[in-house]
Design a protein around this motif. Structure first.
Motif, mmCIF file in Angstrom:
data_model
loop_
_atom_site.group_PDB
_atom_site.id
_atom_site.type_symbol
_atom_site.label_atom_id
_atom_site.label_comp_id
_atom_site.label_asym_id
_atom_site.label_seq_id
_atom_site.Cartn_x
_atom_site.Cartn_y
_atom_site.Cartn_z
ATOM 1 N N UNK A 100 118.198 49.062 40.077
ATOM 2 C CA UNK A 100 116.979 48.397 40.506
ATOM 3 C C UNK A 100 117.247 47.075 41.226
ATOM 4 N N UNK A 101 118.444 46.511 41.095
ATOM 5 C CA UNK A 101 118.747 45.242 41.745
ATOM 6 C C UNK A 101 118.976 45.446 43.236
ATOM 7 N N UNK A 102 118.469 44.532 44.070
ATOM 8 C CA UNK A 102 118.695 44.663 45.502
ATOM 9 C C UNK A 102 120.142 44.333 45.855
ATOM 10 N N UNK A 103 120.600 44.875 46.984
ATOM 11 C CA UNK A 103 121.947 44.558 47.451
ATOM 12 C C UNK A 103 121.986 43.090 47.866
ATOM 13 N N UNK A 104 123.048 42.414 47.492
ATOM 14 C CA UNK A 104 123.165 41.002 47.815
ATOM 15 C C UNK A 104 123.671 40.825 49.235
ATOM 16 N N UNK A 105 123.105 39.850 49.913
ATOM 17 C CA UNK A 105 123.547 39.536 51.267
ATOM 18 C C UNK A 105 124.724 38.573 51.192
ATOM 19 N N UNK A 106 125.384 38.425 52.287
ATOM 20 C CA UNK A 106 126.497 37.501 52.422
ATOM 21 C C UNK A 106 126.146 36.548 53.553
ATOM 22 N N UNK A 107 126.634 35.334 53.508
ATOM 23 C CA UNK A 107 126.329 34.368 54.558
ATOM 24 C C UNK A 107 126.781 34.893 55.929
ATOM 25 N N UNK A 108 127.764 35.793 55.952
ATOM 26 C CA UNK A 108 128.231 36.388 57.205
ATOM 27 C C UNK A 108 127.216 37.372 57.793
ATOM 28 N N UNK A 109 126.155 37.675 57.041
ATOM 29 C CA UNK A 109 125.109 38.573 57.530
ATOM 30 C C UNK A 109 124.099 37.850 58.419
ATOM 31 N N UNK A 110 124.320 36.557 58.659
ATOM 32 C CA UNK A 110 123.386 35.752 59.441
ATOM 33 C C UNK A 110 124.108 35.112 60.619
ATOM 34 N N UNK A 111 123.360 34.900 61.710
ATOM 35 C CA UNK A 111 123.932 34.184 62.847
ATOM 36 C C UNK A 111 122.830 33.537 63.676
ATOM 37 N N UNK A 112 123.191 32.428 64.312
ATOM 38 C CA UNK A 112 122.303 31.797 65.273
ATOM 39 C C UNK A 112 122.539 32.440 66.631
ATOM 40 N N UNK A 113 121.467 32.615 67.393
ATOM 41 C CA UNK A 113 121.556 33.148 68.745
ATOM 42 C C UNK A 113 120.718 32.272 69.670
ATOM 43 N N UNK A 114 121.266 31.952 70.834
ATOM 44 C CA UNK A 114 120.516 31.203 71.829
ATOM 45 C C UNK A 114 119.380 32.067 72.377
ATOM 46 N N UNK A 115 118.225 31.463 72.619
ATOM 47 C CA UNK A 115 117.138 32.212 73.256
ATOM 48 C C UNK A 115 117.332 32.260 74.766
ATOM 49 N N UNK A 116 118.113 31.318 75.303
ATOM 50 C CA UNK A 116 118.555 31.350 76.696
ATOM 51 C C UNK A 116 119.886 30.618 76.758
ATOM 52 N N UNK A 117 120.697 30.937 77.746
ATOM 53 C CA UNK A 117 122.046 30.360 77.789
ATOM 54 C C UNK A 117 122.276 29.432 78.977
ATOM 55 N N UNK A 118 121.291 29.326 79.876
ATOM 56 C CA UNK A 118 121.428 28.429 81.028
ATOM 57 C C UNK A 118 120.272 27.432 81.033
ATOM 58 N N UNK A 119 120.631 26.163 81.313
ATOM 59 C CA UNK A 119 119.662 25.073 81.297
ATOM 60 C C UNK A 119 119.914 24.169 82.488
ATOM 61 N N UNK A 120 118.859 23.509 82.960
ATOM 62 C CA UNK A 120 119.001 22.541 84.029
ATOM 63 C C UNK A 120 119.594 21.264 83.436
ATOM 64 N N UNK A 121 120.620 20.754 84.089
ATOM 65 C CA UNK A 121 121.263 19.514 83.662
ATOM 66 C C UNK A 121 120.222 18.392 83.655
ATOM 67 N N UNK A 122 120.310 17.495 82.680
ATOM 68 C CA UNK A 122 119.414 16.353 82.656
ATOM 69 C C UNK A 122 119.032 15.933 81.256
ATOM 70 N N UNK A 123 118.063 15.041 81.194
ATOM 71 C CA UNK A 123 117.589 14.479 79.934
ATOM 72 C C UNK A 123 116.393 15.288 79.431
ATOM 73 N N UNK A 124 116.210 15.322 78.131
ATOM 74 C CA UNK A 124 115.059 16.012 77.551
ATOM 75 C C UNK A 124 115.159 17.517 77.549
ATOM 76 N N UNK A 125 116.370 18.050 77.611
ATOM 77 C CA UNK A 125 116.578 19.502 77.595
ATOM 78 C C UNK A 125 116.277 20.023 76.184
ATOM 79 N N UNK A 126 115.462 21.051 76.094
ATOM 80 C CA UNK A 126 115.137 21.659 74.805
ATOM 81 C C UNK A 126 115.874 22.992 74.692
#
Length: 132
Positions: free
Chosen positions: A20-46
């Protein structure tokens, strides 16, 4: 005799509780991903990233990001770092940062986070490009 029957019942129930116990996750099961990989150079880039559970592909909300850094390590200039500020989350599982990309070229976004309910620390390094 009553104790023996009780022990037998408990031992017999153990396999059922394990199933009945759920399978445990591992921290390696998670990752950050960029929503976009190119940005205009400058100040205030989000820059926005999503935290994804790799097993399901679903975004993971409520992570605690305790380390963040952006630098030009892909260009061999790791010492060239810019200030980075966390912004309010635009949606569940998304995390945004405001920075200044002072030069065009490759930049590395390094993040350290704790995922709710998981042990260990998630660390990701993401590469993005600043364009003129």
């Amino acid at each position: 005799m009553i104790i023996t029957r009780t022990l037998r019942a408990l031992v017999a129930a153990l396999p059922l509780t394990a199933v009945a116990l759920p399978a445990l996750a591992d921290i390696k099961d998670y990752e950050f991903q960029l929503t976009q990989s190119e940005f205009k150079q400058g100040d205030g880039v989000v820059i926005t990233v999503k935290l994804i559970d790799k097993r399901s592909g679903k975004p993971v909300p409520d992570a605690v990001i305790f380390a963040k850094r952006i630098d030009m390590e892909p260009e061999g200039m790791a010492a060239m770092a810019s200030p980075i500020e966390m912004l309010p989350s635009p949606e569940a599982g998304a995390y945004s940062f405001k920075t200044k990309l002072v030069m065009e070229g490759g930049w590395r976004l390094s993040l350290g986070a704790k995922v709710q309910g998981e042990t260990g620390t998630l660390e990701n390094k993401l590469i993005l490009e600043a364009l003129p």
